[in-house]
Design an enzyme around this catalytic site. Structure first.
Site, PDB file in Angstrom:
ATOM      1  N   LYS A   1       0.828  -1.209   0.000  1.00 55.87           N
ATOM      2  CA  LYS A   1       0.000   0.000   0.000  1.00 55.87           C
ATOM      3  C   LYS A   1       0.867   1.266   0.000  1.00 55.87           C
ATOM      4  O   LYS A   1       0.384   2.337   0.332  1.00 55.87           O
ATOM      5  CB  LYS A   1      -0.901   0.018   1.232  1.00 55.87           C
ATOM      6  CG  LYS A   1      -1.945  -1.094   1.270  1.00 55.87           C
ATOM      7  CD  LYS A   1      -3.052  -0.826   0.280  1.00 55.87           C
ATOM      8  CE  LYS A   1      -4.187  -1.832   0.459  1.00 55.87           C
ATOM      9  NZ  LYS A   1      -5.300  -1.543  -0.505  1.00 55.87           N
TER      10      LYS A   1
ATOM     11  N   ALA B   1       2.941   7.043   1.427  1.00 51.92           N
ATOM     12  CA  ALA B   1       2.132   7.728   0.427  1.00 51.92           C
ATOM     13  C   ALA B   1       0.928   8.440   1.029  1.00 51.92           C
ATOM     14  O   ALA B   1       0.056   8.898   0.299  1.00 51.92           O
ATOM     15  CB  ALA B   1       1.670   6.732  -0.644  1.00 51.92           C
TER      16      ALA B   1
ATOM     17  N   LEU C   1      -2.457   9.228   3.621  1.00 50.68           N
ATOM     18  CA  LEU C   1      -3.687   8.622   4.130  1.00 50.68           C
ATOM     19  C   LEU C   1      -4.117   7.458   3.252  1.00 50.68           C
ATOM     20  O   LEU C   1      -4.047   7.536   2.019  1.00 50.68           O
ATOM     21  CB  LEU C   1      -4.785   9.695   4.150  1.00 50.68           C
ATOM     22  CG  LEU C   1      -6.212   9.250   4.494  1.00 50.68           C
ATOM     23  CD1 LEU C   1      -6.319   8.841   5.955  1.00 50.68           C
ATOM     24  CD2 LEU C   1      -7.198  10.393   4.189  1.00 50.68           C
TER      25      LEU C   1
ATOM     26  N   LEU D   1      -6.524   6.083   1.344  1.00 50.51           N
ATOM     27  CA  LEU D   1      -7.741   6.652   0.774  1.00 50.51           C
ATOM     28  C   LEU D   1      -8.839   5.619   0.596  1.00 50.51           C
ATOM     29  O   LEU D   1     -10.022   5.965   0.623  1.00 50.51           O
ATOM     30  CB  LEU D   1      -7.416   7.319  -0.567  1.00 50.51           C
ATOM     31  CG  LEU D   1      -6.555   8.584  -0.464  1.00 50.51           C
ATOM     32  CD1 LEU D   1      -6.159   9.068  -1.848  1.00 50.51           C
ATOM     33  CD2 LEU D   1      -7.287   9.672   0.304  1.00 50.51           C
TER      34      LEU D   1
ATOM     35  N   GLU E   1       3.362  14.893   6.170  1.00 46.96           N
ATOM     36  CA  GLU E   1       3.003  15.342   7.520  1.00 46.96           C
ATOM     37  C   GLU E   1       3.761  14.539   8.573  1.00 46.96           C
ATOM     38  O   GLU E   1       4.245  15.099   9.567  1.00 46.96           O
ATOM     39  CB  GLU E   1       1.492  15.207   7.726  1.00 46.96           C
ATOM     40  CG  GLU E   1       0.696  16.180   6.879  1.00 46.96           C
ATOM     41  CD  GLU E   1      -0.803  15.973   6.961  1.00 46.96           C
ATOM     42  OE1 GLU E   1      -1.530  16.962   7.133  1.00 46.96           O
ATOM     43  OE2 GLU E   1      -1.254  14.809   6.850  1.00 46.96           O
TER      44      GLU E   1
ATOM     45  N   GLU F   1      -3.676  16.914  -2.172  1.00 50.41           N
ATOM     46  CA  GLU F   1      -5.037  16.886  -1.646  1.00 50.41           C
ATOM     47  C   GLU F   1      -6.045  17.586  -2.563  1.00 50.41           C
ATOM     48  O   GLU F   1      -7.196  17.162  -2.691  1.00 50.41           O
ATOM     49  CB  GLU F   1      -5.058  17.531  -0.243  1.00 50.41           C
ATOM     50  CG  GLU F   1      -4.501  16.654   0.864  1.00 50.41           C
ATOM     51  CD  GLU F   1      -2.990  16.605   0.913  1.00 50.41           C
ATOM     52  OE1 GLU F   1      -2.460  15.870   1.764  1.00 50.41           O
ATOM     53  OE2 GLU F   1      -2.328  17.298   0.109  1.00 50.41           O
TER      54      GLU F   1
END
Length: 254
Positions: free
Chosen positions: A15, A52, A54, A56, A104, A124
């Site tokens: 992932k 990479a 969050l 999604l 982040e 985003e």
């Protein structure tokens, strides 16, 4: 553990080490209870990417109210606070994607070593979402709010060299060597006085939030704590009797 350095590895390579709720909980648990003997931490990711961002798919599949998602964001904030303000220096070994929530996460660490394969982005806007893991504070302070807005609006992707120029990385290792280089730095950091390290990683960012007057007062308080600690006399004595090496031009980093 390796010579007082703990290694923490994101381990979802299929992932691209995207952060789901389970990964966030694991990070929180690890940084809440680091080994007592750890004097520094190296944070890296398994596989070709650091992180990479969050997950999604999980975000898409779960129905959340605005309040639910605000609580998710606050869990990211509190977990990353434990990295930034936990009192133990954290060195990030970056490679591949350092994107969205991955940036982040990296911004919560104290020293960042990039592989030439590293790239940084805040996509985003293209995904119809907004940063929620602290980028508006941590990333914006590194690259300035204006540059963060530009990155988000345009979807600009920065390579390792451009990221270093903005402070997202502090050095670029040889290809495939970011983890090794991060370990070298972490072992050097681990040799510092523990109380000095604690003061540096817990105080400086907080003082930056204060007025100049309050910041200088807080600095004097922290200096008083550190400079009257037990270890300081031993280290200063070593400097005075010349057994502790002085800073020289030969130590200048490339």
């Amino acid at each position: 553990m390796d010579e007082e350095v703990a290694v923490v590895t994101l381990n979802r390579p299929a992932k691209r080490n995207a952060i789901d709720e389970a990964t966030l909980a694991a990070l929180d648990a690890v940084f809440s209870a680091l080994p007592r003997e750890a004097r520094a931490v190296v944070l890296t990711g398994a596989g070709p990417h650091f992180c990479a961002g969050l997950d999604l798919k999980e975000h898409h599949d779960k129905e959340r109210t605005a309040v639910d998602f605000m609580r998710v964001c606050q869990r990211w904030h509190s977990t990353f606070d434990k990295i930034q303000y936990g009192g133990i220096p954290v060195v990030a070994a970056l490679h591949g994607a350092v994107v969205g929530g991955g940036l982040e996460l990296a911004a919560a660490t104290h020293v960042r070593v990039a592989d030439p394969s590293t790239y940084f982005a805040l996509p985003e806007g293209q995904k119809g979402i907004f940063t929620g893991g602290g980028a508006t504070v941590r990333v914006a302070r590194i690259i300035t709010p204006g540059r963060m807005v530009e990155m988000m609006l345009t979807g600009r992707v920065l390579d390792a060299r451009a990221g270093k120029g903005l402070g997202l990385a502090h050095e670029i290792a040889a290809p495939g060597e970011s983890l090794r280089a991060a370990m070298v730095l972490a072992k050097r950091v681990a040799k510092n006085a523990a109380l000095s390290n604690y003061a540096m990683v817990t105080s400086i960012s907080r003082i930056a939030d204060m007025s100049a007057t309050d910041g200088m007062f807080a600095e004097s308080l922290m200096a008083a704590v550190v400079q009257t600690g037990g270890e300081v006399q031993t280290r200063l004595g070593a400097f005075v009797d010349k057994s502790l090496a002085k800073v020289t031009p030969e130590q200048v980093a490339g």
